[in-house]
Design a protein around this motif. Structure first.
Motif, mmCIF file in Angstrom:
data_model
loop_
_atom_site.group_PDB
_atom_site.id
_atom_site.type_symbol
_atom_site.label_atom_id
_atom_site.label_comp_id
_atom_site.label_asym_id
_atom_site.label_seq_id
_atom_site.Cartn_x
_atom_site.Cartn_y
_atom_site.Cartn_z
ATOM 1 N N MET A 101 2.011 -0.980 7.014
ATOM 2 C CA MET A 101 0.865 -0.018 7.047
ATOM 3 C C MET A 101 0.982 1.011 7.779
ATOM 4 S SD MET A 101 -3.490 -0.458 7.563
ATOM 5 C CE MET A 101 -3.189 -1.954 6.746
ATOM 6 N N TYR A 102 0.926 2.440 7.585
ATOM 7 C CA TYR A 102 0.993 3.373 8.646
ATOM 8 C C TYR A 102 -0.467 4.007 8.680
ATOM 9 C CZ TYR A 102 6.185 3.207 8.863
ATOM 10 O OH TYR A 102 7.441 2.725 8.821
ATOM 11 N N THR A 103 -0.883 4.190 10.054
ATOM 12 C CA THR A 103 -2.091 4.827 10.314
ATOM 13 C C THR A 103 -1.964 5.832 11.180
ATOM 14 O OG1 THR A 103 -2.663 3.315 11.921
ATOM 15 C CG2 THR A 103 -3.245 2.664 9.757
ATOM 16 N N VAL A 104 -3.022 6.746 11.460
ATOM 17 C CA VAL A 104 -3.181 7.653 12.680
ATOM 18 C C VAL A 104 -4.479 7.815 12.994
ATOM 19 C CG1 VAL A 104 -3.562 9.794 10.995
ATOM 20 C CG2 VAL A 104 -2.421 10.177 13.415
ATOM 21 N N ARG A 105 -4.586 7.572 14.475
ATOM 22 C CA ARG A 105 -6.145 7.351 14.863
ATOM 23 C C ARG A 105 -6.450 8.965 15.489
ATOM 24 N NH1 ARG A 105 -7.540 4.030 19.934
ATOM 25 N NH2 ARG A 105 -5.558 4.677 20.269
ATOM 26 N N PHE A 106 -7.483 9.568 15.120
ATOM 27 C CA PHE A 106 -7.876 10.759 16.038
ATOM 28 C C PHE A 106 -9.055 10.327 16.581
ATOM 29 C CE2 PHE A 106 -5.904 12.527 12.161
ATOM 30 C CZ PHE A 106 -4.979 13.312 12.764
ATOM 31 N N GLU A 107 -9.646 11.084 17.410
ATOM 32 C CA GLU A 107 -10.851 10.873 18.153
ATOM 33 C C GLU A 107 -12.000 10.081 17.237
ATOM 34 O OE1 GLU A 107 -13.965 13.043 21.267
ATOM 35 O OE2 GLU A 107 -12.475 14.174 20.702
ATOM 36 N N LYS A 108 -12.300 10.831 16.402
ATOM 37 C CA LYS A 108 -13.536 10.261 15.404
ATOM 38 C C LYS A 108 -13.118 9.801 14.141
ATOM 39 C CE LYS A 108 -16.650 13.555 17.563
ATOM 40 N NZ LYS A 108 -17.702 14.545 17.281
ATOM 41 N N ALA A 109 -12.111 9.505 13.880
ATOM 42 C CA ALA A 109 -11.604 9.001 12.639
ATOM 43 C C ALA A 109 -10.096 8.157 12.592
ATOM 44 C CB ALA A 109 -11.521 10.210 11.655
ATOM 45 N N VAL A 110 -9.928 7.379 11.662
ATOM 46 C CA VAL A 110 -8.877 6.734 11.460
ATOM 47 C C VAL A 110 -8.362 6.831 10.047
ATOM 48 C CG1 VAL A 110 -7.601 4.540 11.252
ATOM 49 C CG2 VAL A 110 -9.201 4.907 13.146
ATOM 50 N N TYR A 111 -7.147 7.371 9.674
ATOM 51 C CA TYR A 111 -6.542 7.445 8.259
ATOM 52 C C TYR A 111 -5.319 6.482 8.031
ATOM 53 C CZ TYR A 111 -9.000 11.802 8.361
ATOM 54 O OH TYR A 111 -10.030 13.001 8.623
ATOM 55 N N VAL A 112 -5.598 5.820 6.975
ATOM 56 C CA VAL A 112 -4.393 5.107 6.522
ATOM 57 C C VAL A 112 -3.545 5.822 5.604
ATOM 58 C CG1 VAL A 112 -3.769 3.110 5.167
ATOM 59 C CG2 VAL A 112 -5.903 3.015 6.281
ATOM 60 N N LEU A 113 -2.166 6.213 5.994
ATOM 61 C CA LEU A 113 -1.464 7.137 5.553
ATOM 62 C C LEU A 113 -0.739 6.238 4.238
ATOM 63 C CD1 LEU A 113 -0.045 8.919 8.688
ATOM 64 C CD2 LEU A 113 -1.967 9.530 7.109
ATOM 65 N N HIS A 114 -0.345 5.129 4.533
ATOM 66 C CA HIS A 114 0.580 4.548 3.368
ATOM 67 C C HIS A 114 0.719 3.151 3.586
ATOM 68 C CE1 HIS A 114 3.597 4.392 0.419
ATOM 69 N NE2 HIS A 114 4.623 4.201 1.169
ATOM 70 N N VAL A 115 0.653 2.365 2.797
ATOM 71 C CA VAL A 115 0.652 0.891 2.850
ATOM 72 C C VAL A 115 1.858 0.574 1.696
ATOM 73 C CG1 VAL A 115 -0.620 -1.446 2.528
ATOM 74 C CG2 VAL A 115 -1.711 0.771 3.529
ATOM 75 N N PHE A 116 2.626 -0.538 1.989
ATOM 76 C CA PHE A 116 3.750 -0.924 0.949
ATOM 77 C C PHE A 116 3.851 -2.336 1.333
ATOM 78 C CE2 PHE A 116 6.081 1.119 4.156
ATOM 79 C CZ PHE A 116 7.109 0.554 4.071
ATOM 80 N N LYS A 117 4.501 -2.890 0.264
ATOM 81 C CA LYS A 117 5.237 -4.147 0.780
ATOM 82 C C LYS A 117 6.876 -4.082 0.797
ATOM 83 C CE LYS A 117 5.548 -9.036 -0.748
ATOM 84 N NZ LYS A 117 4.892 -9.880 -1.711
ATOM 85 N N LYS A 118 7.455 -4.249 1.596
ATOM 86 C CA LYS A 118 8.716 -4.229 1.885
ATOM 87 C C LYS A 118 9.444 -5.200 0.755
ATOM 88 C CE LYS A 118 12.537 -4.113 4.763
ATOM 89 N NZ LYS A 118 13.413 -3.090 5.624
ATOM 90 N N LYS A 119 10.299 -4.765 -0.132
ATOM 91 C CA LYS A 119 10.824 -5.407 -1.044
ATOM 92 C C LYS A 119 12.468 -5.835 -0.379
ATOM 93 C CE LYS A 119 8.576 -3.344 -4.837
ATOM 94 N NZ LYS A 119 8.653 -2.247 -5.897
ATOM 95 N N SER A 120 13.236 -5.110 0.287
ATOM 96 C CA SER A 120 14.585 -5.568 0.731
ATOM 97 C C SER A 120 14.536 -6.390 1.661
ATOM 98 C CB SER A 120 15.197 -4.142 1.013
ATOM 99 O OG SER A 120 16.463 -4.418 1.712
ATOM 100 N N LYS A 121 15.409 -7.265 1.556
ATOM 101 C CA LYS A 121 15.595 -8.385 2.727
ATOM 102 C C LYS A 121 16.872 -7.910 3.665
ATOM 103 C CE LYS A 121 14.344 -11.977 -0.333
ATOM 104 N NZ LYS A 121 13.105 -12.665 0.239
ATOM 105 N N LYS A 122 17.405 -6.739 3.314
ATOM 106 C CA LYS A 122 18.414 -6.311 4.247
ATOM 107 C C LYS A 122 17.579 -4.981 5.088
ATOM 108 C CE LYS A 122 22.063 -7.132 1.055
ATOM 109 N NZ LYS A 122 23.166 -6.467 0.440
#
Length: 57
Positions: free
Chosen positions: A1-22
């Motif tokens: 999960m990739y997020t960014v936090r500002f003073e008054k808000a948190v945004y979720v930028l991207h969520v994914f499940k890693k498929k590669s084992k390498k």
């Protein structure tokens, strides 16, 4: 999960499940998508949170 936090808000930028084992690196396509969403989150935050603070003074 990739997020960014500002003073008054948190945004979720991207969520994914890693498929590669390498490797541990995030795929370049996902990094580019995250960068695009970060720019959009910055614009949204400025329009909805920072401007209100300026107008209240």
């Amino acid at each position: 999960m990739y997020t960014v936090r500002f003073e008054k808000a948190v945004y979720v930028l991207h969520v994914f499940k890693k498929k590669s084992k390498k490797g541990v690196a995030t795929p370049k396509q996902d990094i580019e998508l995250i960068k695009t969403r970060l720019k959009a989150a910055e614009v949204h935050y400025k329009e909805h949170f920072r401007d209100k603070k300026k107008n209240e003074k």
